[in-house]
Design a protein around this motif. Structure first.
Motif, PDB file in Angstrom:
ATOM      1  N   ASP A 131       0.806  -1.224   0.000  1.00 34.31           N
ATOM      2  CA  ASP A 131       0.000   0.000   0.000  1.00 34.31           C
ATOM      3  C   ASP A 131       0.839   1.274   0.000  1.00 34.31           C
ATOM      4  OD1 ASP A 131       0.859   0.521   2.636  1.00 34.31           O
ATOM      5  OD2 ASP A 131      -0.949  -0.286   3.548  1.00 34.31           O
ATOM      6  N   GLY A 132       2.158   1.133  -0.011  1.00 32.81           N
ATOM      7  CA  GLY A 132       3.026   2.285  -0.125  1.00 32.81           C
ATOM      8  C   GLY A 132       3.456   2.904   1.187  1.00 32.81           C
ATOM      9  N   SER A 133       3.012   2.335   2.310  1.00 36.85           N
ATOM     10  CA  SER A 133       3.455   2.854   3.600  1.00 36.85           C
ATOM     11  C   SER A 133       4.962   2.676   3.768  1.00 36.85           C
ATOM     12  CB  SER A 133       2.719   2.146   4.748  1.00 36.85           C
ATOM     13  OG  SER A 133       1.325   2.347   4.650  1.00 36.85           O
ATOM     14  N   LEU A 134       5.477   1.605   3.150  1.00 43.34           N
ATOM     15  CA  LEU A 134       6.923   1.383   3.089  1.00 43.34           C
ATOM     16  C   LEU A 134       7.306   1.430   1.606  1.00 43.34           C
ATOM     17  CD1 LEU A 134       7.492  -1.527   5.662  1.00 43.34           C
ATOM     18  CD2 LEU A 134       8.361   0.808   5.843  1.00 43.34           C
ATOM     19  N   PRO A 135       7.581   2.614   1.070  1.00 43.93           N
ATOM     20  CA  PRO A 135       7.864   2.736  -0.366  1.00 43.93           C
ATOM     21  C   PRO A 135       9.216   2.143  -0.748  1.00 43.93           C
ATOM     22  CG  PRO A 135       8.148   4.847   0.727  1.00 43.93           C
ATOM     23  CD  PRO A 135       7.595   3.912   1.759  1.00 43.93           C
ATOM     24  N   ALA A 136       9.425   2.023  -2.045  1.00 40.01           N
ATOM     25  CA  ALA A 136      10.683   1.485  -2.566  1.00 40.01           C
ATOM     26  C   ALA A 136      11.860   2.275  -2.039  1.00 40.01           C
ATOM     27  CB  ALA A 136      10.670   1.522  -4.092  1.00 40.01           C
ATOM     28  N   HIS A 137      12.940   1.554  -1.744  1.00 43.00           N
ATOM     29  CA  HIS A 137      14.206   2.099  -1.255  1.00 43.00           C
ATOM     30  C   HIS A 137      14.160   2.506   0.224  1.00 43.00           C
ATOM     31  CE1 HIS A 137      15.237   2.021  -5.455  1.00 43.00           C
ATOM     32  NE2 HIS A 137      14.325   2.933  -5.737  1.00 43.00           N
ATOM     33  N   VAL A 187      11.097 -14.236   4.994  1.00 49.42           N
ATOM     34  CA  VAL A 187       9.939 -14.452   4.127  1.00 49.42           C
ATOM     35  C   VAL A 187       9.857 -13.345   3.069  1.00 49.42           C
ATOM     36  CG1 VAL A 187       7.405 -14.430   4.028  1.00 49.42           C
ATOM     37  CG2 VAL A 187       8.570 -15.772   5.777  1.00 49.42           C
ATOM     38  N   LEU A 188      10.011 -12.111   3.495  1.00 50.77           N
ATOM     39  CA  LEU A 188       9.930 -10.984   2.563  1.00 50.77           C
ATOM     40  C   LEU A 188      11.066 -11.013   1.549  1.00 50.77           C
ATOM     41  CD1 LEU A 188       8.961  -8.131   5.062  1.00 50.77           C
ATOM     42  CD2 LEU A 188       7.458  -9.451   3.571  1.00 50.77           C
ATOM     43  N   MET A 189      12.241 -11.462   1.975  1.00 53.88           N
ATOM     44  CA  MET A 189      13.364 -11.579   1.038  1.00 53.88           C
ATOM     45  C   MET A 189      13.103 -12.679   0.027  1.00 53.88           C
ATOM     46  SD  MET A 189      16.757 -10.886   3.406  1.00 53.88           S
ATOM     47  CE  MET A 189      17.810 -10.635   1.967  1.00 53.88           C
ATOM     48  N   ALA A 190      12.558 -13.811   0.498  1.00 59.90           N
ATOM     49  CA  ALA A 190      12.257 -14.923  -0.412  1.00 59.90           C
ATOM     50  C   ALA A 190      11.197 -14.526  -1.427  1.00 59.90           C
ATOM     51  CB  ALA A 190      11.799 -16.134   0.392  1.00 59.90           C
ATOM     52  N   GLU A 191      10.286 -13.638  -1.036  1.00 58.95           N
ATOM     53  CA  GLU A 191       9.238 -13.174  -1.942  1.00 58.95           C
ATOM     54  C   GLU A 191       9.732 -12.088  -2.888  1.00 58.95           C
ATOM     55  OE1 GLU A 191       6.138 -11.953   0.696  1.00 58.95           O
ATOM     56  OE2 GLU A 191       5.405 -13.997   1.022  1.00 58.95           O
ATOM     57  N   GLY A 192      10.980 -11.647  -2.702  1.00 57.37           N
ATOM     58  CA  GLY A 192      11.548 -10.627  -3.575  1.00 57.37           C
ATOM     59  C   GLY A 192      11.070  -9.221  -3.283  1.00 57.37           C
ATOM     60  N   LEU A 193      10.446  -9.016  -2.114  1.00 54.01           N
ATOM     61  CA  LEU A 193       9.932  -7.697  -1.765  1.00 54.01           C
ATOM     62  C   LEU A 193      11.010  -6.793  -1.173  1.00 54.01           C
ATOM     63  CD1 LEU A 193       6.509  -8.734  -0.201  1.00 54.01           C
ATOM     64  CD2 LEU A 193       6.903  -7.710  -2.444  1.00 54.01           C
ATOM     65  N   VAL A 194      12.013  -7.386  -0.539  1.00 52.61           N
ATOM     66  CA  VAL A 194      13.089  -6.608   0.074  1.00 52.61           C
ATOM     67  C   VAL A 194      14.423  -7.230  -0.314  1.00 52.61           C
ATOM     68  CG1 VAL A 194      11.622  -5.923   2.020  1.00 52.61           C
ATOM     69  CG2 VAL A 194      13.090  -7.950   2.220  1.00 52.61           C
ATOM     70  N   GLU A 195      15.475  -6.455  -0.132  1.00 51.83           N
ATOM     71  CA  GLU A 195      16.814  -6.955  -0.437  1.00 51.83           C
ATOM     72  C   GLU A 195      17.793  -6.454   0.611  1.00 51.83           C
ATOM     73  OE1 GLU A 195      17.948  -5.431  -4.217  1.00 51.83           O
ATOM     74  OE2 GLU A 195      17.680  -3.333  -3.659  1.00 51.83           O
ATOM     75  N   GLY A 196      18.763  -7.292   0.941  1.00 48.68           N
ATOM     76  CA  GLY A 196      19.781  -6.898   1.906  1.00 48.68           C
ATOM     77  C   GLY A 196      20.915  -6.158   1.239  1.00 48.68           C
ATOM     78  N   ARG A 197      21.422  -5.118   1.916  1.00 49.11           N
ATOM     79  CA  ARG A 197      22.568  -4.364   1.432  1.00 49.11           C
ATOM     80  C   ARG A 197      23.661  -4.480   2.483  1.00 49.11           C
ATOM     81  NH1 ARG A 197      19.519   1.165  -0.694  1.00 49.11           N
ATOM     82  NH2 ARG A 197      18.041   0.108  -2.101  1.00 49.11           N
ATOM     83  N   SER A 198      24.792  -5.000   2.063  1.00 51.67           N
ATOM     84  CA  SER A 198      25.876  -5.288   2.994  1.00 51.67           C
ATOM     85  C   SER A 198      26.240  -4.065   3.835  1.00 51.67           C
ATOM     86  CB  SER A 198      27.105  -5.775   2.215  1.00 51.67           C
ATOM     87  OG  SER A 198      28.169  -6.051   3.086  1.00 51.67           O
ATOM     88  N   GLY A 199      26.216  -4.254   5.160  1.00 45.77           N
ATOM     89  CA  GLY A 199      26.608  -3.208   6.082  1.00 45.77           C
ATOM     90  C   GLY A 199      25.618  -2.075   6.229  1.00 45.77           C
ATOM     91  N   SER A 200      24.443  -2.198   5.570  1.00 40.41           N
ATOM     92  CA  SER A 200      23.484  -1.088   5.598  1.00 40.41           C
ATOM     93  C   SER A 200      22.124  -1.487   6.137  1.00 40.41           C
ATOM     94  CB  SER A 200      23.331  -0.492   4.194  1.00 40.41           C
ATOM     95  OG  SER A 200      22.407   0.558   4.180  1.00 40.41           O
ATOM     96  N   GLY A 201      21.697  -2.705   5.843  1.00 47.84           N
ATOM     97  CA  GLY A 201      20.390  -3.144   6.305  1.00 47.84           C
ATOM     98  C   GLY A 201      19.582  -3.770   5.189  1.00 47.84           C
ATOM     99  N   THR A 202      18.275  -3.851   5.412  1.00 48.70           N
ATOM    100  CA  THR A 202      17.356  -4.453   4.451  1.00 48.70           C
ATOM    101  C   THR A 202      16.413  -3.378   3.931  1.00 48.70           C
ATOM    102  OG1 THR A 202      17.450  -6.539   5.675  1.00 48.70           O
ATOM    103  CG2 THR A 202      15.663  -6.284   4.092  1.00 48.70           C
ATOM    104  N   TYR A 203      16.266  -3.311   2.602  1.00 50.95           N
ATOM    105  CA  TYR A 203      15.498  -2.239   1.984  1.00 50.95           C
ATOM    106  C   TYR A 203      14.400  -2.798   1.076  1.00 50.95           C
ATOM    107  CZ  TYR A 203      19.119   0.965   3.582  1.00 50.95           C
ATOM    108  OH  TYR A 203      19.980   1.693   4.365  1.00 50.95           O
ATOM    109  N   VAL A 204      13.326  -2.023   0.933  1.00 52.12           N
ATOM    110  CA  VAL A 204      12.227  -2.390   0.051  1.00 52.12           C
ATOM    111  C   VAL A 204      12.694  -2.254  -1.390  1.00 52.12           C
ATOM    112  CG1 VAL A 204       9.874  -1.832  -0.688  1.00 52.12           C
ATOM    113  CG2 VAL A 204      10.520  -1.626   1.733  1.00 52.12           C
ATOM    114  N   ARG A 205      12.468  -3.303  -2.161  1.00 52.33           N
ATOM    115  CA  ARG A 205      12.876  -3.286  -3.562  1.00 52.33           C
ATOM    116  C   ARG A 205      11.865  -2.529  -4.415  1.00 52.33           C
ATOM    117  NH1 ARG A 205      13.074  -8.212  -6.287  1.00 52.33           N
ATOM    118  NH2 ARG A 205      14.509  -7.239  -7.742  1.00 52.33           N
TER     119      ARG A 205
END
Length: 251
Positions: free
Chosen positions: A22-28, A54-72
């Motif tokens: 719904d966009g509450s957590l927008p991309a990036h 679960v969210l990573m497996a669904e391709g909704l988020v991605e991990g960035r080394s040393g930074s955290g997990t972000y919405v794709r």
């Protein structure tokens, strides 16, 4: 756990997923940290970690080394048209053959080599396992962006020692299966296609710009001439960026 009640990690993942949709957590946007998830939902570290997985497996988020997990970022899927129609007299190269849309202009890279047919390929081509086939691997691009992969196999009992032995070379190189088979007096009169989905393989992810494990659509397509298989192929399309749309003639 009562019937129909979800495990805690799925409930947390579901709530975060809805915020992404719904966009509450927008991309990036950075996903709440594991500690924040634990505090907000009143769950353990293990539950918070599993929800993120679960969210990573669904391709909704991605991990960035040393930074955290972000919405794709998820662009609106574009259509890849599959059609049984063909304009008489038109040139039908591999890109048109795969995408089937007269208005689409694309480029492709191809590499062919001989190999022995695997049991699965042999069954699809109606030949014996180990029979010699010509395998051609394609990478298709539209406006420079990788759109799909295709690996095709043709029995050398059909094309061997003919001008169409290599799909991308010779007088009919790059003209597509229908035109090439007509060059050896075979009339392609039927195409069968089965579509399924599976996780993306590592080499496919490299070629298509995705992440291993993401879901891809796979079309198993076979061309027939008088009931005889003359070419079979696996067409791979990233499911998150594209949809397969079919148009078929009637009668």
């Amino acid at each position: 756990m009562a019937f129909g009640e979800q495990p805690a990690y799925l409930r947390v993942a579901g709530d975060l997923r809805q915020q992404i949709v719904d966009g509450s957590l927008p991309a990036h946007t950075r996903l709440p940290s594991q500690a924040r998830i634990r505090e907000q939902y009143g769950v353990s570290d293990t539950v918070a970690l599993e929800a993120r997985k679960v969210l990573m497996a669904e391709g909704l988020v991605e991990g960035r080394s040393g930074s955290g997990t972000y919405v794709r970022e998820h662009p609106v899927p574009r259509r890849v048209v599959r059609t049984g129609y063909r304009v008489p007299g038109s040139e039908s190269g591999p890109f048109r053959q795969e995408q089937g849309d007269d208005e689409v202009k694309g480029t492709w890279e191809a590499y062919s080599e001989q190999e022995e047919a695997s049991p699965g390929t042999a069954e699809r081509l109606g030949v014996q396992p180990g029979a010699r086939v010509m395998r051609t691997r394609y990478l298709f691009r539209e406006e420079g962006e990788p759109v799909m992969l295709s690996t095709s196999w043709e029995p050398l009992t059909v094309t061997g020692r003919t001008p169409v032995m290599l799909p991308e070379e010779g007088p009919l190189g790059g003209r597509g299966v229908v035109e090439r088979m007509a060059g050896v007096d075979l009339v392609v009169d039927n195409i069968a296609e089965e579509v399924g989905a599976r996780p993306c393989l590592a080499d496919e992810a490299v070629a298509l710009g995705g992440v291993p494990g993401q879901i891809v659509l796979v079309a198993h397509r076979t061309f027939y001439a008088g009931g005889r298989p003359v070419e079979t192929a696996d067409v791979v399309v990233p499911s998150g960026r594209f949809r397969l749309a079919y148009r078929m003639p009637v009668g």
